[in-house]
Write an enzyme that holds these catalytic residues in place. Sequence first.
Site, mmCIF file in Angstrom:
data_model
loop_
_atom_site.group_PDB
_atom_site.id
_atom_site.type_symbol
_atom_site.label_atom_id
_atom_site.label_comp_id
_atom_site.label_asym_id
_atom_site.label_seq_id
_atom_site.Cartn_x
_atom_site.Cartn_y
_atom_site.Cartn_z
ATOM 1 N N LEU A 198 0.861 -1.173 0.000
ATOM 2 C CA LEU A 198 0.000 0.000 0.000
ATOM 3 C C LEU A 198 0.900 1.227 0.000
ATOM 4 C CD1 LEU A 198 -2.712 -0.943 2.687
ATOM 5 C CD2 LEU A 198 -2.938 -1.036 0.207
ATOM 6 N N ASP A 199 0.493 2.279 -0.682
ATOM 7 C CA ASP A 199 1.273 3.510 -0.684
ATOM 8 C C ASP A 199 1.412 4.054 0.738
ATOM 9 O OD1 ASP A 199 1.342 3.324 -3.452
ATOM 10 O OD2 ASP A 199 -0.419 4.594 -3.718
ATOM 11 N N LYS A 200 2.424 4.853 0.945
ATOM 12 C CA LYS A 200 2.719 5.395 2.268
ATOM 13 C C LYS A 200 1.483 5.969 2.955
ATOM 14 C CE LYS A 200 5.344 9.123 4.485
ATOM 15 N NZ LYS A 200 6.319 10.237 4.270
#
Length: 322
Positions: A138-140
């Site tokens: 998952l993106d930051k």
Amino acid sequence: MSEHIQLTGTVPASCNGKRLDQTLAELFPDYSRSRLKTWITEGCVVVDEKKVDKPRERVITGMVVEVNAEIVEEQRFAAQPMPLNIVYEDDDILVINKPHGLVVHPGAGTPDGTLLNALLHHFPAIDQVPRAGIIHRLDKDTTGLMVVAKTIPAQTHLVAAMQEREITREYEAVCNGPMTAGGHVDEPIGRHPTKRTHMAVVATGKPAVTHYRVAERFRNHTHLRLRLETGRTHQIRVHMAHLRHPLVGDHTYGGRPRPPQNASPELLEFLRGFRRQALHAARLSLHHPISGEWMSWDAPTPKDFLELLTMLRADRKAHPDE
């Protein structure tokens, strides 16, 4: 650090005349085809007491196959004591509810303090699994559910399930602009031709499919539920921007504040201060990689996302005729 692997099997009738790499995949399904093929080419495989280093070599029923190989840790990362919101754990998998602001894997600019570092501290033996068992990212600043493999067999089966689109991932998001109906986006995604840190819909990209439906409409925003068929980098963010409905807070892909006309000062301030993409991995469903049991988990909507919905509902209520 490395782990020695010793495997022995007999070629079954179903593999008579097949290639060696195909036969190994059937005999030893706990290991990926690419790993098995590498072991063959590295001379780690013996067939009837003769070393074979060609994956295309044909085998016949009754041959005895032996594998003697080393699984070498790819790179040593530090184990760091960090809080983990563990939704589920057994001997084979972990399911994590990731907060926003947490990077999943060390990289340029983020050498440590990542989910991977936390996993190594929580379960040190996971350092024997490539990428510490991380199956997808998952993106930051995206929140929500991720599955992590604690063993190589679990990882092999989960990666295969991901490739076969057998893992269901459902998200919720808030995008800019009013959307009248749901649908799907089937557009390939690859590196942006000029902005190398960005992704984009490009003809030479990999296939990517995103399904979406409208959960709630506001004056100039839409609350969506989405389901991924594929798992390309930034897929939802890129596909929604392609539809000209970028996610709220996603400045990388055009999600700058777009308040409705005559919005209150409170809503204007809130939208300006919403500094992450409004995207949450809300549900994860899969067959357990070892038992085969169908399992599903839900992650509650995070506080800042709920506050965004509350502000948009208040704006809609204040302008009932629009």
